[in-house]
Design a protein around this motif. Structure first.
Motif, PDB file in Angstrom:
ATOM      1  N   ALA A 128       5.196  29.570   4.706  1.00  0.00           N
ATOM      2  CA  ALA A 128       4.777  27.961   3.893  1.00  0.00           C
ATOM      3  C   ALA A 128       3.683  28.210   3.350  1.00  0.00           C
ATOM      4  N   VAL A 129       2.582  28.872   4.154  1.00  0.00           N
ATOM      5  CA  VAL A 129       1.116  29.103   3.486  1.00  0.00           C
ATOM      6  C   VAL A 129       1.305  29.989   2.119  1.00  0.00           C
ATOM      7  N   PHE A 172       4.938  23.404   6.522  1.00  0.00           N
ATOM      8  CA  PHE A 172       3.885  23.779   7.111  1.00  0.00           C
ATOM      9  C   PHE A 172       3.854  22.855   8.506  1.00  0.00           C
ATOM     10  N   THR A 232       6.774  22.496  10.680  1.00  0.00           N
ATOM     11  CA  THR A 232       6.906  23.585  11.674  1.00  0.00           C
ATOM     12  C   THR A 232       5.928  23.627  12.795  1.00  0.00           C
ATOM     13  N   SER A 239       6.266  22.892   0.253  1.00  0.00           N
ATOM     14  CA  SER A 239       5.532  23.941   1.228  1.00  0.00           C
ATOM     15  C   SER A 239       4.789  23.154   2.254  1.00  0.00           C
ATOM     16  N   ALA A 268       5.226  29.022   9.722  1.00  0.00           N
ATOM     17  CA  ALA A 268       4.088  28.453   9.339  1.00  0.00           C
ATOM     18  C   ALA A 268       3.616  29.463   8.091  1.00  0.00           C
TER      19      ALA A 268
END
Length: 478
Positions: free
Chosen positions: A184-185, A91, A94, A87, A181
């Motif tokens: 991903a967070v 981030f 990206t 992950s 993004a």
């Protein structure tokens, strides 16, 4: 009753959080579809057919390496911790792609993003297969495929919205890329709320932790029965050395790897990702304007999601082999029609709509049959000791074939046209059908441990046979 509902709810949370990795996989592979036409402009990255292929396929080359590394790291660190690391990589890669000032930086960041995609393509299905009860494994593992195609649909919709409303802004492609993004967070935050795989915990002698995890997602009796089954398998495998290339000298392991690599290659040579990565370019080549192609491409994403629901439903009712052969027959027929009609109707105003209809038909068979079976079988055919190595190696082949197709497709399209390019995929589709028919065994209804014993028994029967005898037996294995 309330306790049972709580267990189901916890398992659902595990599935939703872990499959955010699949959503990112889908978005990052699909977003390039709509971003390329804007990215290629002279005042942006000024891409040629070859550099277009490099930008799209650099992610795929990274994914090939990420699959190998991801398998090894998930064996070493655990499935859950590996997803957390992925992950973080999702981030930052990206953000790097969205801010890329030139082609070189874009290719590097797409490669790093590919490492995350490849790692997720190995780790998430393995994690889901190990968390799922045997009778629900098919439906649960293929929910990752549903998230992949949902991510691609999300990318197509956002591409169309941004392309039609902000298409006059030359760097609109940067907005398309940065959206990834956000999930991903969410994946990074969510992964702290799910447990480690009990199968991995037992392999690391953390039996009480594994029992605790199983009791959260199984009934008391099911948890104890599964503990006993996994412990027996792990105990048997403790005497064996860690899996590696040297294990390919063992006939039953060699057969599993041959089947796994074959499944991976079959999924890619259908040409599915030529449509998922270059669908907008295909529709433009057929006669649509850029904005119309962006909107039309949404149909490809919608049918992919709907067909995946059908595929998940079918997996519980139809054998893996039957689904795969039916899917391949459908995709190959759709590609043959595209190849013929794009030549016969060249220049006709109806051609773009026919091509769109056939790409939708193609994806209905691909996402409704081929892709769900691919990821499910890759997650279930390898025994615990081989799972990380086996998934890593087979998915490496999957991504390398994907890389070659992603790199060469725009070059072939530009040099030979739509019709000739799709005839190539028709030939590959016929070869794929022959492979499945002759070599693929049925795995439906067997636990992971039962599958291992099935392959071991096959290997013991195979000892001492001639090469010709082995090929004959493999062809009739099911």
């Amino acid at each position: 009753m309330q306790q049972e509902a709580s267990k189901k709810s916890f398992l659902t949370k595990i599935i939703l959080i872990s499959t955010l990795g699949g959503l990112l996989f889908g978005y990052d592979t699909g977003v390039i579809n709509g971003a390329l036409p804007f990215m290629s402009a002279e005042d942006q990255l000024n891409l040629t057919s070859f550099t277009e292929g490099l930008v799209a396929s650099s992610l795929l080359f990274g994914a090939a390496l990420g699959a190998v590394l991801g398998g090894r790291l998930s064996d070493y660190n655990g499935r859950r911790k590996n997803i957390m690391y992925l992950s973080i990589l999702f981030f930052f890669a990206t953000v790097g792609c969205a801010l890329a000032p030139n082609v070189t930086v874009m290719i590097i960041c797409r490669f790093l993003l590919g490492l995350a995609v490849g790692g997720a393509s190995v780790t998430v299905p393995s994690y889901l297969a190990e968390m799922a009860p045997a009778d629900r494994r098919g439906g649960i593992v293929t929910q990752n495929e549903l998230m992949i195609v949902s991510g691609q649909l999300l990318a197509f919709v956002i591409n169309a919205i941004l392309g039609t409303t902000l298409g006059d802004i030359s760097h609109v492609w940067r907005f398309m890329l940065i959206v990834a993004a956000v999930p991903a967070v969410f994946l990074f935050i969510g992964i702290f709320r799910v447990p480690e795989s009990p199968r991995w915990l037992i392999s690391k002698q953390k039996n009480e932790q594994a029992r605790g995890v199983l009791k959260k997602i199984r009934s008391e009796d099911q948890a104890e029965a599964e503990m006993t089954e996994i412990q027996a398998t792990v105990s048997q495998e403790k005497q064996l050395q860690k899996a590696g290339f040297k294990d390919l000298a063992t006939p039953w392991i060699r057969r599993i790897m041959f089947i796994g690599i074959g499944i991976a290659v079959v999924q890619q040579i259908t040409g599915v990702n030529s449509i998922m990565y270059y669908g907008t370019e295909i529709l433009k080549n057929a006669g649509f304007a850029t904005q119309a192609a962006l909107v039309g491409n949404i149909a490809n994403g919608v049918i992919s999601v709907l067909a995946t629901f059908v595929g998940i439903w079918l997996l519980g009712r139809v054998g893996r082999r039957a689904m795969l052969i039916t899917g391949l027959a459908g995709t190959t027929s759709a590609l043959l029609l595209i190849a013929i009609l794009s030549s016969v109707l060249q220049g006709s105003p109806v051609l773009p709509y026919i091509v769109l209809g056939l790409t939708v038909t193609f994806l209905a068979f691909q996402q409704g049959a081929i892709s769900p079976v691919t990821w499910l079988m890759l997650s279930e055919i390898f025994p615990l000791r081989l799972r990380g190595f086996g998934m890593g190696l087979t998915v490496f082949f999957l991504w390398m074939v994907n890389f070659v197709i992603g790199l060469l497709f725009p070059v072939l399209l530009g040099s030979f046209g739509l019709s000739a390019t799709f005839y190539v995929f028709v030939i590959l589709g016929v070869l794929a059908i022959l492979f499945v028919k002759n070599f693929l065994p049925e795995t439906k209804g067997l636990s992971l441990e039962q599958l291992e014993q099935h392959f071991r028994r096959y290997g013991s029967k195979e000892q001492g046979e001639s090469k010709q005898g082995y090929a004959t037996k493999a062809a009739s294995a099911d």
